[in-house]
Design an enzyme around this catalytic site. Structure first.
Site, PDB file in Angstrom:
ATOM      1  N   ILE A 117      13.498  37.693  51.293  1.00  0.00           N
ATOM      2  CA  ILE A 117      13.848  36.557  50.423  1.00  0.00           C
ATOM      3  C   ILE A 117      15.282  36.106  50.701  1.00  0.00           C
ATOM      4  O   ILE A 117      15.582  34.908  50.724  1.00  0.00           O
ATOM      5  CB  ILE A 117      13.667  36.937  48.933  1.00  0.00           C
ATOM      6  CG1 ILE A 117      12.225  37.432  48.696  1.00  0.00           C
ATOM      7  CG2 ILE A 117      13.959  35.749  48.028  1.00  0.00           C
ATOM      8  CD1 ILE A 117      12.002  38.076  47.343  1.00  0.00           C
TER       9      ILE A 117
ATOM     10  N   SER B  96      12.446  40.957  38.644  1.00  0.00           N
ATOM     11  CA  SER B  96      11.040  40.974  39.045  1.00  0.00           C
ATOM     12  C   SER B  96      10.137  40.883  37.825  1.00  0.00           C
ATOM     13  O   SER B  96      10.489  41.389  36.741  1.00  0.00           O
ATOM     14  CB  SER B  96      10.765  42.293  39.777  1.00  0.00           C
ATOM     15  OG  SER B  96       9.377  42.494  39.903  1.00  0.00           O
TER      16      SER B  96
ATOM     17  N   TYR C   7      11.156  51.855  39.997  1.00  0.00           N
ATOM     18  CA  TYR C   7      11.648  50.589  40.567  1.00  0.00           C
ATOM     19  C   TYR C   7      11.840  49.552  39.461  1.00  0.00           C
ATOM     20  O   TYR C   7      12.913  48.934  39.334  1.00  0.00           O
ATOM     21  CB  TYR C   7      10.663  50.070  41.627  1.00  0.00           C
ATOM     22  CG  TYR C   7      10.897  48.624  41.993  1.00  0.00           C
ATOM     23  CD1 TYR C   7      12.055  48.235  42.667  1.00  0.00           C
ATOM     24  CD2 TYR C   7       9.977  47.627  41.642  1.00  0.00           C
ATOM     25  CE1 TYR C   7      12.289  46.894  42.984  1.00  0.00           C
ATOM     26  CE2 TYR C   7      10.202  46.296  41.957  1.00  0.00           C
ATOM     27  CZ  TYR C   7      11.355  45.932  42.622  1.00  0.00           C
ATOM     28  OH  TYR C   7      11.583  44.615  42.927  1.00  0.00           O
TER      29      TYR C   7
ATOM     30  N   LYS D  83      15.321  47.566  37.751  1.00  0.00           N
ATOM     31  CA  LYS D  83      15.515  46.112  37.580  1.00  0.00           C
ATOM     32  C   LYS D  83      15.889  45.787  36.136  1.00  0.00           C
ATOM     33  O   LYS D  83      16.789  44.979  35.883  1.00  0.00           O
ATOM     34  CB  LYS D  83      14.228  45.364  37.969  1.00  0.00           C
ATOM     35  CG  LYS D  83      13.926  45.394  39.449  1.00  0.00           C
ATOM     36  CD  LYS D  83      14.903  44.512  40.208  1.00  0.00           C
ATOM     37  CE  LYS D  83      14.854  44.767  41.690  1.00  0.00           C
ATOM     38  NZ  LYS D  83      15.928  44.104  42.431  1.00  0.00           N
TER      39      LYS D  83
END
Ligand code: NAD
Ligand code: UDP
Length: 336
Positions: A11, A124, A148, A152
């Site tokens: 990205i 996310s 994970y 975030k």
């Protein structure tokens, strides 16, 4: 100048091109743990008139980061650098907390020392966890189900705390849904290491003959055709979203957390069928059991980004398929 962390990744590379084309000068910091040095040349090739510097460094290397801030007049940061494999985060939580959260703390400390008070952060949709309703709105409960996802969420909270301590510190947290596709030139795209975890790179590698057959994880979900539903968003739309988010920080005196998705969901079979139609032949697949930890369906309520940022996704599934396929056929082995 804009500091782009993780700017050689999937990205990040597309966003660097968009930022450079919008007139920003860039300094990219990347430790190359999940990207290749040759990406830099491709980014420069797509934005030939822009200033794009690069420093090979890990965010947790405080001395290296300090020298980057000391040598450049950084106005804002776009922060992509992080590890992103959900399964790996379950096996190696310390690695994920250290890299993602530790890296962000080192970055925020350097920003504070140098008076840099603007940051765009890659969050996310995984921060939401099991849907209580769909589409997810930004105020949906936040219960990420993996290490994970928790990194975030904690970084989002860290940014909020930082802005609480300094009224002039502003951030945008962009909660990405499922980015796919590639730059329309075919020069940059997604280049996962080893066998891809994600649907789209797996699908394009099956179509190119590099992998034998797509395994569709589950056909007994409570969705229209039984396969998982996601909000796939073209990486070029996502890149444009970052330019918009940066302008928002420059122009508006507030922080924002917003979904970046299209606002509608597509099933695995819809994606496979559209892709097969576009390339003009069948793509072999088989149904296998559900993948552990997968959610049946989720997609974004994308109205906040439209209302507040003035951003909406413009590209559709055919564009995503066409551009991903061009990238795959022009770069069968990814980056050199
Ligand atoms: P990517 O792995 O392609 O890019 C991340 C880049 O960061 C890589 O080039 C890697 O080398 C670099 N990096 C990692 N840790 C670093 C460190 N400590 N110091 C310096 N560089 C470091 O991933 P991507 O798909 O481009 O994702 C970018 C960001 O967006 C990540 O933070 C990811 O968690 C987030 N995100 C991605 C998705 C997705 O589906 N791709 C979805 C939601 C959120
Ligand atoms: N999927 C699949 N086969 C694969 C990879 C993914 O059927 O080889 C499905 C997966 O179960 C989910 C969707 O495709 O329903 C998107 O998965 P991906 O890993 O790309 O994204 P995420 O799980 O992060 O949403």
């Amino acid at each position: 100048m804009i500091l782009v962390t993780g700017g050689l990744g999937y990205i990040g590379s597309h966003t660097c091109v968009a930022l450079a084309q919008a007139g920003y000068r860039l300094i990219i910091v990347d430790n190359l743990c999940n990207s290749k040095p040759s990406v830099l040349g491709r980014i420069r090739e797509l934005a030939p008139d822009a200033t794009i510097e690069f420093r090979h460094a890990d965010l947790r290397d405080r001395a290296a980061l300090e020298s980057v801030f000391a040598a450049h007049a950084i106005g804002a940061v776009v922060h992509f650098a992080g590890l992103k494999a959900v399964g790996e985060s379950v096996e190696k939580p310390l690695l994920y907390w250290d890299n993602n959260v530790g890296g962000t703390i080192a970055l925020l400390e350097a920003m504070q020392r140098h008076g840099v008070r603007r940051i765009v952060f890659s969050s996310s949709a995984t921060v939401y966890g099991a849907p209580e309703y769909l589409p997810y709105r930004e105020e949906h409960p936040l219960r990420p189900e993996s290490p994970y996802g928790r990194t975030k969420l904690v970084i989002e909270q860290l940014l909020a705390d930082q802005s609480g301590s300094d009224p002039d510190f502003r951030y945008t947290c962009l909660r990405y849904f499922n980015p796919i596709g590639a730059h329309p030139s075919g020069r940059i795209g997604e280049d996962p290491r080893g066998i891809p975890n994600n649907l789209f790179p797996y699908l394009t590698q099956v179509a190119s003959g590099r992998l034998a057959k797509l395994r569709v994880f589950g056909n007994d979900y409570p969705t229209p055709d039984g396969t998982g539903v996601r909000d796939y968003i073209h990486v070029m739309d996502l890149a444009a979203g970052h330019v918009t988010a940066l302008r928002y920080l420059e122009e508006r005196e507030r922080s924002i957390t917003a979904n970046l998705g299209t606002g509608s969901g597509l099933s695995v079979l819809q994606v496979v069928t559209a892709f097969a139609r576009l390339i003009g032949r069948e793509v072999p697949y088989e149904f296998v059991s559900r993948r552990a930890g997968d959610i049946a369906a989720f997609w974004a309520d994308a109205s906040l980004a439209a209302r507040e940022l003035g951003w909406r996704a413009e590209l559709g599934l055919d564009d995503m398929c066409r551009d991903a396929w061009r990238w795959q056929t022009q770069n069968p082995d990814g980056y050199a």
